[in-house]
Write an enzyme that holds these catalytic residues in place. Structure first.
Site, PDB file in Angstrom:
ATOM      1  N   CYS A 145       2.148   0.990   4.586  1.00  0.00           N
ATOM      2  CA  CYS A 145       2.564  -0.467   4.071  1.00  0.00           C
ATOM      3  C   CYS A 145       2.932  -0.503   2.542  1.00  0.00           C
ATOM      4  O   CYS A 145       3.925  -1.500   1.985  1.00  0.00           O
ATOM      5  CB  CYS A 145       1.418  -1.283   3.932  1.00  0.00           C
ATOM      6  SG  CYS A 145       0.660  -1.641   5.771  1.00  0.00           S
TER       7      CYS A 145
ATOM      8  N   GLY B 242      -5.720   2.406  16.905  1.00  0.00           N
ATOM      9  CA  GLY B 242      -4.456   2.301  15.884  1.00  0.00           C
ATOM     10  C   GLY B 242      -3.402   1.739  16.809  1.00  0.00           C
ATOM     11  O   GLY B 242      -3.330   0.747  17.740  1.00  0.00           O
TER      12      GLY B 242
END
Length: 540
Positions: A42, A280
């Site tokens: 991110c 995930g």
């Protein structure tokens, strides 16, 4: 217990580390296709924009460091190519030597993540065409940006990463265009909120073009042009951020149930096969409100769910609460956050959804740096159950979102959440917290004391036939009669008591006060435009 974990980064490394903390006698092996097992995905756009300067900051843990910290065995550049759940064996290939190895397990975790979608168009392999998924992607992109040869860029995909990349390219003096085939930017926001954000992005020098399909990328060795079904865009650089696809093709013959390539799991993180778990970006979880399967390719989901899965593998029975689509994103001069259902989604799920849009102070108005939040709150009319929230503003939108997450997770109603003793001091908030302020306005709307048109209703023509009355602090709507709230002490000259009147002010609050006063003096058909001229363009 011997546990084999396929994939690292977020879910895999979290599960493996937690397993070793639960019982250090476990034998835990991570097989990871790439060289990096734990990196800040991110944070990649901010490395491109020099907000994060050092590439080392992108690597959370090296394989060596992680192994020493946890006791987990890590094998990098090792790709799983086949799972045999009956024999409890995994076949993997060493990508350096091409040697094939077989690993047995007692329990298996599949956390192989996802890869960027490569559009089925010509030109994706031209020079200066980039994806944004790994530290190597960000490093290569920044090297080109820093070369000074790029003046224009096209970003394909108006999701969070795409918009963050566009912002960081602009910080480096590059003119970005963002293209998306969806009707609006920012998935997970209602249309009118997304349109507002698109307008603010355009004002900041980041135009977003929606409802457009990229059909090709052209150039002589190096990208020169992006072609769409509407027009072509000259460019020096392209970033493809048009979504991701789970890395699960190797599981097609394994018997593991999947939906569009994404592994289905239950609340314990188990697949349909014994002793096989998944987490995930390659796995489905479920929505906490609707209980339906949901894909949440977020680092937060991976870590939270991964920790629970590790405990469940050790014998616990901890159900994952599920996701709410919670997200937050930094844009130029505007932070955006959301959680729960949009109004459109809530109606599709059968709720009698009612919403309100407010423009409220984010801290004491007199404090330096004070700004506003634009908040859209959504609830079920009958049960008063909080369903969702969307927040825009220059300040800490995440704190409003997180209050809503807490409320929805606890199945709270608006009544439950009213009058909470939230933190207040002028540098941080208002005496009545922005969340509580919006909740009060929504309650007023539900009980009928605040009669409104939402911006979406106004844009759709619901105010047709209504006389626009300017109730701003000072006259602000050209051609509309102006009414000063403080001078209304009876009937207003020029306005009939039964006339359809749309009251509009800067943010909505002053128009509400005017509506309240006009009702007292006998006006029977007034509406307030939520968000006022801050949110909508109004013509008399």
């Amino acid at each position: 217990m011997k546990v084999l974990v396929l994939g690292g980064v977020a879910a895999g490394t979290k599960i493996a580390a937690k397993l070793m903390r639960e019982d250090r006698s476990n034998e835990v092996i991570v097989l990871n296709k790439g060289k990096n097992i734990s990196y800040a995905g991110c944070g990649l756009p901010y490395y491109v924009g020099h907000v994060i300067e050092d590439r080392e900051q992108l690597i959370v843990n090296t394989p060596e460091k992680y192994s020493k910290l946890t006791g987990v065995t890590v094998l990098t550049q090792t790709e799983a190519v086949k799972v045999d759940p009956q024999a409890k064996k995994v076949t993997a290939v060493n990508l350096e030597t091409q040697e094939e190895m077989v690993y047995d397990y007692d329990k298996l975790v599949i956390s192989v993540g996802a890869s960027p979608v490569k559009p089925p168009i010509e030109g994706c392999d031209l020079e200066n065409v980039f994806f944004m998924r790994t530290p190597e992607d960000a490093i290569r992109l920044r090297d080109v940006v820093d070369s000074g040869t790029v003046k224009k860029a096209v970003v394909v995909g108006a999701g969070y990463i795409g918009l963050e990349i566009a912002e960081n390219l602009k910080l480096q003096g590059i003119r970005p265009f963002v293209l998306d085939m969806a009707p609006h930017a920012l998935p997970g926001f209602d249309a009118e909120i997304a349109e507002y954000v698109e307008g603010k992005l355009a004002e900041s020098g980041i135009p977003v073009v929606t409802n457009v399909k990229v059909t090709g990328i052209e150039g002589d060795g190096k990208v020169e042009k992006v072609v769409t079904d509407k027009r072509a865009y000259k460019t020096d650089l392209v970033v493809l951020s048009a979504g991701i696809r789970p890395n699960t093709k190797f599981l097609e013959d394994s018997g593991i149930e999947m939906f569009k390539g994404t592994i289905l799991t239950n609340e314990l993180g188990e697949t349909n096969l014994p002793d096989v778990y998944a987490a995930g970006d390659c796995a489905m979880v479920h929505n906490a409100l609707t209980k339906k399967a949901a894909w949440s390719p977020m680092g937060s989901t991976a870590n939270i769910n991964g920790r629970l899965i590790a405990q469940n593998m050790m014998g616990a029975k901890l159900n994952y609460n599920g996701v709410l689509g919670t997200a937050v994103c930094k844009l130029p001069g505007l932070n955006v956050g959301r959680t729960g259902l949009t109004e459109e989604q809530a109606k599709a799920e059968g709720f009698d959804a009612v919403s309100v849009i407010t423009v409220v102070d984010d801290k004491a108005h007199y404090f330096p740096g004070a700004s506003s939040f634009i908040i859209k709150m959504i609830a079920d009319r009958a049960s008063l159950k909080l369903l969702g929230i969307q927040v825009l503003g220059a300040g800490a939108v995440d704190k409003v979102v997180d209050i809503a997450v807490t409320g929805i997770t606890c199945k709270a109603t608006l009544s439950d959440l009213a009058n909470m003793d939230l933190a207040y001091a002028p540098p941080f908030s208002t005496a009545i917290h922005p969340f509580e302020h919006t909740l009060n306005v929504l309650m007023n709307k539900i009980n009928g004391t605040f009669e409104t048109f939402t911006p979406a209703e106004y844009a759709a023509g619901a105010a047709e036939g209504y006389k626009v009355v300017d109730g701003c602090l000072t006259p602000s709507i050209e051609g509309a009669p102006y009414v000063d709230l403080t001078k209304v002490e009876g009937l207003i000259e020029g306005l009939d008591k039964d006339e359809k009147i749309l009251l509009v002010c800067n943010k909505g609050k002053r128009a509400y006060l005017l509506q309240n006063r006009m009702k007292y003096y006998g006006y029977t058909n007034t509406k307030v435009l939520e968000g006022g001229i801050t949110f909508s363009e109004v013509k008399a």
